[in-house]
Motif scaffolding. Structure first.
Motif, PDB file in Angstrom:
ATOM      1  N   GLY A   1     101.748  36.773  41.002  1.00 11.95           N
ATOM      2  CA  GLY A   1     101.903  35.658  41.924  1.00 11.95           C
ATOM      3  C   GLY A   1     102.681  36.056  43.147  1.00 11.95           C
ATOM      4  N   GLY A   2     103.547  35.160  43.595  1.00 10.37           N
ATOM      5  CA  GLY A   2     104.337  35.439  44.793  1.00 10.37           C
ATOM      6  C   GLY A   2     105.319  36.568  44.546  1.00 10.37           C
ATOM      7  N   MET A   3     105.907  37.043  45.624  1.00 12.38           N
ATOM      8  CA  MET A   3     106.833  38.161  45.537  1.00 12.38           C
ATOM      9  C   MET A   3     108.084  37.756  44.774  1.00 12.38           C
ATOM     10  N   ASP A   4     108.647  36.600  45.145  1.00 18.78           N
ATOM     11  CA  ASP A   4     109.889  36.176  44.524  1.00 18.78           C
ATOM     12  C   ASP A   4     109.607  34.925  43.710  1.00 18.78           C
ATOM     13  N   PRO A   6     108.439  33.464  39.362  1.00 19.20           N
ATOM     14  CA  PRO A   6     107.747  33.781  38.117  1.00 19.20           C
ATOM     15  C   PRO A   6     106.293  33.328  38.094  1.00 19.20           C
ATOM     16  N   GLY A   7     105.911  32.406  39.005  1.00 18.18           N
ATOM     17  CA  GLY A   7     104.595  31.770  38.918  1.00 18.18           C
ATOM     18  C   GLY A   7     103.471  32.740  39.182  1.00 18.18           C
ATOM     19  N   ARG A   8     102.276  32.345  38.719  1.00 21.36           N
ATOM     20  CA  ARG A   8     101.095  33.165  38.995  1.00 21.36           C
ATOM     21  C   ARG A   8     100.002  32.284  39.575  1.00 21.36           C
ATOM     22  N   GLY A   9     100.325  31.601  40.680  1.00 22.68           N
ATOM     23  CA  GLY A   9      99.360  30.670  41.250  1.00 22.68           C
ATOM     24  C   GLY A   9      98.056  31.351  41.599  1.00 22.68           C
ATOM     25  N   LYS A  10      96.947  30.756  41.144  1.00 24.47           N
ATOM     26  CA  LYS A  10      95.645  31.395  41.370  1.00 24.47           C
ATOM     27  C   LYS A  10      94.782  30.606  42.350  1.00 24.47           C
ATOM     28  N   SER A  11      95.296  29.474  42.842  1.00 28.94           N
ATOM     29  CA  SER A  11      94.427  28.643  43.660  1.00 28.94           C
ATOM     30  C   SER A  11      94.201  29.315  45.004  1.00 28.94           C
ATOM     31  N   ALA A  12      92.963  29.339  45.450  1.00 31.79           N
ATOM     32  CA  ALA A  12      92.628  29.907  46.745  1.00 31.79           C
ATOM     33  C   ALA A  12      91.285  29.334  47.149  1.00 31.79           C
ATOM     34  N   LEU A 116     116.114  36.302  50.085  1.00 33.05           N
ATOM     35  CA  LEU A 116     114.736  36.638  49.707  1.00 33.05           C
ATOM     36  C   LEU A 116     113.845  36.765  50.941  1.00 33.05           C
ATOM     37  N   VAL A 117     113.972  35.771  51.843  1.00 32.01           N
ATOM     38  CA  VAL A 117     113.118  35.785  53.037  1.00 32.01           C
ATOM     39  C   VAL A 117     113.419  37.021  53.878  1.00 32.01           C
ATOM     40  N   GLU A 118     114.718  37.338  54.006  1.00 33.70           N
ATOM     41  CA  GLU A 118     115.060  38.470  54.858  1.00 33.70           C
ATOM     42  C   GLU A 118     114.609  39.781  54.244  1.00 33.70           C
ATOM     43  N   SER A 119     114.671  39.883  52.906  1.00 33.49           N
ATOM     44  CA  SER A 119     114.177  41.129  52.313  1.00 33.49           C
ATOM     45  C   SER A 119     112.665  41.226  52.513  1.00 33.49           C
ATOM     46  N   ARG A 120     111.985  40.077  52.510  1.00 34.45           N
ATOM     47  CA  ARG A 120     110.545  40.097  52.799  1.00 34.45           C
ATOM     48  C   ARG A 120     110.292  40.568  54.234  1.00 34.45           C
ATOM     49  N   ILE A 121     111.160  40.124  55.160  1.00 34.00           N
ATOM     50  CA  ILE A 121     111.014  40.546  56.557  1.00 34.00           C
ATOM     51  C   ILE A 121     111.166  42.062  56.668  1.00 34.00           C
ATOM     52  N   HIS A 122     112.196  42.610  55.981  1.00 35.71           N
ATOM     53  CA  HIS A 122     112.423  44.051  56.077  1.00 35.71           C
ATOM     54  C   HIS A 122     111.253  44.817  55.464  1.00 35.71           C
ATOM     55  N   ARG A 123     110.725  44.268  54.381  1.00 35.42           N
ATOM     56  CA  ARG A 123     109.573  44.904  53.722  1.00 35.42           C
ATOM     57  C   ARG A 123     108.374  44.966  54.662  1.00 35.42           C
ATOM     58  N   LEU A 124     108.073  43.819  55.288  1.00 34.08           N
ATOM     59  CA  LEU A 124     106.946  43.747  56.218  1.00 34.08           C
ATOM     60  C   LEU A 124     107.174  44.683  57.397  1.00 34.08           C
ATOM     61  N   ALA A 125     108.423  44.720  57.880  1.00 30.31           N
ATOM     62  CA  ALA A 125     108.721  45.568  59.037  1.00 30.31           C
ATOM     63  C   ALA A 125     108.430  47.022  58.700  1.00 30.31           C
ATOM     64  N   ARG A 126     108.823  47.427  57.479  1.00 33.07           N
ATOM     65  CA  ARG A 126     108.539  48.800  57.061  1.00 33.07           C
ATOM     66  C   ARG A 126     107.036  49.076  57.119  1.00 33.07           C
TER      67      ARG A 126
END
Length: 142
Positions: A1-4, A6-12, A116-126
């Motif tokens: 599911g999402g990065m941060d 436990p869920g495993r949302g499958k809807s798309a 969490l959001v900021e670590s996602r930002i750093h990840r994307l930036a990398r």
């Protein structure tokens, strides 16, 4: 599911199998490109352009008709945003969270989510630096 989380949302949303534009669509790809550029000049992000075209103009998939995705078209016409859209949204969210924390110092949940959001930002930036979408000196300054 999402990065941060436990869920495993499958809807798309399910895309249609056929990759050709529908027979009832009487718009040329040139007209679509013009429309996209107009919307971009008004300051719309690529995802909103796609929504507008889908809801108001009956254009389901820009890529199937023009052969190129919206961001590619914008880049080609020199209208692409300097920050990729997902990055822009994350930075915007982090900024509003910081503002909120300045008003509500004790809100520990927001403090945690901001990390969490900021670590996602750093990840994307990398990633974006690796694929040369962001200049190497780019830094997210909180």
């Amino acid at each position: 599911g999402g990065m941060d989380g436990p869920g495993r949302g499958k809807s798309a949303s399910a895309l249609p199998y056929r990759r050709t534009p529908p027979a009832w669509l009487k718009v040329t790809s040139r007209e679509i490109v013009q429309q996209i550029c107009q919307l971009a000049k008004k300051g719309m992000p690529p995802s909103m352009i796609g929504l507008t075209l889908r809801d108001a103009h009956g254009i389901a998939q820009v890529k199937n008709i023009t052969g190129r995705k919206i961001v590619r078209l914008l880049k080609h016409n020199g209208l692409a945003p300097e920050l990729p859209e997902d990055m822009y949204c994350l930075v915007k969210r982090a900024v509003s969270m910081r503002k909120h924390l300045e008003r509500n110092r004790k809100d520990m949940d927001t403090k945690y989510r901001l990390i969490l959001v900021e670590s996602r930002i750093h990840r994307l930036a990398r990633y974006y630096k690796r694929v040369r979408q962001l200049p190497p000196p780019w830094q997210y300054a909180s």
